[in-house]
Design an enzyme around this catalytic site. Sequence first.
Site, PDB file in Angstrom:
ATOM      1  N   GLU A   1       0.832  -1.206   0.000  1.00  0.00           N
ATOM      2  CA  GLU A   1       0.000   0.000   0.000  1.00  0.00           C
ATOM      3  C   GLU A   1       0.866   1.255   0.000  1.00  0.00           C
ATOM      4  OE1 GLU A   1      -1.084  -2.890   1.845  1.00  0.00           O
ATOM      5  OE2 GLU A   1      -2.076  -3.023  -0.100  1.00  0.00           O
TER       6      GLU A   1
ATOM      7  N   ASN B   1      -0.685  -8.055  -3.529  1.00  0.00           N
ATOM      8  CA  ASN B   1      -1.419  -7.273  -4.532  1.00  0.00           C
ATOM      9  C   ASN B   1      -0.505  -6.370  -5.359  1.00  0.00           C
ATOM     10  OD1 ASN B   1      -1.375  -5.728  -1.842  1.00  0.00           O
ATOM     11  ND2 ASN B   1      -1.834  -4.121  -3.292  1.00  0.00           N
TER      12      ASN B   1
ATOM     13  N   ASP C   1      -7.801  -6.376  -4.198  1.00  0.00           N
ATOM     14  CA  ASP C   1      -6.794  -6.541  -3.159  1.00  0.00           C
ATOM     15  C   ASP C   1      -6.759  -7.951  -2.588  1.00  0.00           C
ATOM     16  OD1 ASP C   1      -4.713  -5.843  -1.387  1.00  0.00           O
ATOM     17  OD2 ASP C   1      -6.137  -5.470   0.226  1.00  0.00           O
TER      18      ASP C   1
END
Lengths: 130, 602
Positions: B195, B283, B325
Amino acid sequence: MGPRTIVLLVAACAFTAHAVADEDKPYKVVDGYKVDANTMKGFRTWRAAACDRCHGAAQQGLVGPSLIESLKRVSKEDFVKLMETGRLDKGMPSFATSPTVMENREALYAYLKGRSNGDITQVKVEELTP
Amino acid sequence: MRLAPHVAAVCTLATAIVVPAIAIANSDLESKMADPNNWAAQAGDMYNQRYSKLNQINKSNVGKMQVAWMFSTGVLRGHEGSPLVVNGTMYIHTPFPNKVFAIDLDTQKIKWRYEPKQDSAVIAQMCCDTVYRGLAYAENKIFLQQADSTLLALDANNGKVLWSVKNGDPKLGAVNTNAPHVFKDKVITGISGGEWGVRGFLAAYDINTGKQVWKAYSVGPDNEMLVDPQKTMTWTDGAMKPVGENSSLKTWKGDQWKIGGGTTWGWYSYDKELNTVYYGSGNPSTWNPSQRPGDNRWSMTIFARDLDTGQAKWVYQMTPYDEWDFDGINEMILANITVKGKPTKALVHFDRNGFGYTLDRTTGALLVAEKYDPKVNWATHVDMKSGRPQVVAQYSTAQNGPDKNTKGVCPAALGSKDQQPAAFNPKNGRFYVPTNHVCMDYEPFKVDYTAGQPYVGATLSMFPPQGEKNMGNFIVWDAGTGKIVQSKAEKFSVWSGALVTAGDVACYGTLEGYLKCVDANDINKELFKFKTPSGIIGNVFTYEHKGKQYIGTFSGIGGWAGIGMAAGLEKDQDGLGAVGGYKELRDYTELGGTLTVFALPN
C-alpha cells in the site's frame, strides 16, 4: 499553488458570509452531500492520503481516533500544523512530503469539519453544480 | 518426511562428523522440529502443517484444561504468530517495538530480554497495525525481523546481537511484519508495503554471517526476478510451459511495475527433497486497477524457488489483474495427500480470493481450484485449462471503473482467509481452515504516487454476506476434491492460526477472545472454550515440558481484523459509526497482549 486553486479558494470564500462562521463552518453543503469545490478537494485529499485506513471509512475511528469527535476539539490552526508534523508516537504520520495533503490541508479541514458537525451527512460527497 | 527423535539425533551426529558446517544447521533445526516437545518453528515444521504428535491432551480430556500460567507482553496492538519452544526455553516476540523475551520453562523466569531501538516513524508506515508474526530458531540463534526491516541474529543463550542487516528502506514504506524462516543454512524473509508502492521481493541471508545470498523480486525484468524464460514454468493451456521472455514486464503499462507491489509478508515453506521454498506474492499497486492495465505478473502468484540460488522453478498467478486486493501471500501447506484418487506431493493454499488451490508441488501443475466459502461471487470458477478465474462483470471494479462503487463483492479485501494459517491433519488428510465470511463495497479512484506516502487508491466498506450474521467460519477442507467437509460458524472472522494434534483436537482463537478446542473428527463438537484477556489473532501452539503437554496462544486484538467491521459508506446513519460489527466487537474485548498457556490439572 496553481491558478485553478486560487479560483476555487475564491469560490469557497464566496460561500461563507461571516468571518466567525468560517472557522465553525468553512464549507457549503446542500442536501447533506453536495459541497462546494473546496470541500470537494478536501474529500479527494481524504481519499488520496488513505486516512480511512486508520480513522475508519466513515471517520468513526479504528486504530486512530474518531475524527468526528476530534474535529470538535482541534482548532483549524492545530489541524493544519498536525498534517505537517504528525504525531509519530501515536502512529500519526507526517504528510510533509505529500504535496496533495500539504496543498489541501485547509480543504481537508473543511470537509472533516462538515462531517464532524453533522452537516455533511455521508462520507462520499459530490460537487455542487453552479 | 518427519524423522522420529532418535533417528534425527543419530543423523545430527553423523553429519557433524562427515560433512561441512553448512549442513549442520539444517540437521540441528530438523532434529529440534522432530522432537514434539519443542515448537521450534512458527508452524512447528517446514511444511506449514501446524500439526503436533503430542497426545496427552486429547479429545476425551481437553475439556478439563486449566490455565497453567500467563505472561503479559506489555504491548498493546495486534499479537499475531506464536512463541517458539526449544529445549526448555520459550522465546516470545511482540508487535512493535518487537521485544523478545527468553523464558526458562522450569521457573517461568525471564532469562534475557532484547528490545530494539527503532524510529517511531515506522509505526505510521505500518498503518494500521504494527503486527509481527514471530521469531525463527536455528543453531542456537534467534532470528528477529524488526518492523524497520532490520534482520537480526541473537545468541539464544543471552540475547546478544550476532549480526544485523538492513532488508529494506522503511522511509519508502518497505517495512516488515513477517516471521523470518530458517531453511538449511539460510534465513528467508520478505517485505511489506504493497500500500506504499513497494516492489516486493524474497531474500535469503546466510544464518551465520547475515550476508545476503540472493534476492528475487516479484515483478520486473527477468534477471531481477530470478526467472529463467526457458526454465521457469507456468500452467498454460492445460500443461506446464516456459514463461518466456519478459513475462512480467510485458504485463505492465510503462514503468508502473517499479511501484508495482507483489510484496511477500506471509509464511514460507520448504521441501527438503526438492530443495524448494514456496511462498506467495501480494497485490499489485495501486488498488485502482485502471492505473495498471495488464495481468500485472507476478503479483498474486505462488512461487517455487530453488533454495540455494533463488531461481524460480515454477510460478502460478491466481488473480491476474487484481481488482479487489486479494493478496496471494497466504501460506503454502506442503502435504502428501490423495488428489482425485492419486497419491500426490501436493501444495495446498487457501487464497484471499476465496479459492482453495491444490497443485503438484514438484511440477507446479494445477490440480484443484474450488471455492472454500460458498458465498464467493467475484468469479464463477477457475478455468482449469487456462488456470484463470472467470470474473463476474457485476463485481469487476475495473469494468465498473474508478469513482464507481462496486457493491456486494464476496469475499472482502481481507479475503476468505488472510494470513491466519490453516492446519493439516495427517491422520485423515484434511485441512482445518480459519476463515473470514465478509463481503465488501469497493470504490477505486485515481491516486498519485509520492515516495514514502500511502498509495492505496480505493475506499472499502465491509460487512457480512447478505442475510447472514456470522462473519467467520472454521472449516474442514478436502483438498483432494476441493470440498468443504464441515463448517462451524463464528460470530466474527476467525483470525487465529489453527493447531491440530495427535490427540484428535483442533484448536483456534476467536476475535471475542475465546480459545476453542473442537473434536478434529467432528468440529461442531466444541470440547473446550476459555475467554482470554483480549481478542485472539495469534496462532495456537503446543509443547511438552517435564512430561506435561501445554497448549498456548497470544491474545491481543488489533489490525485488519477490526477494519473488517468498519461502518458502511453511503447511508446517512453510517457516518457516526453507529452500525456494523466493529462496534459490537467492542462489547467483548479491548487491546492488550497476553500469552495464556493451558494444561491438564495435576
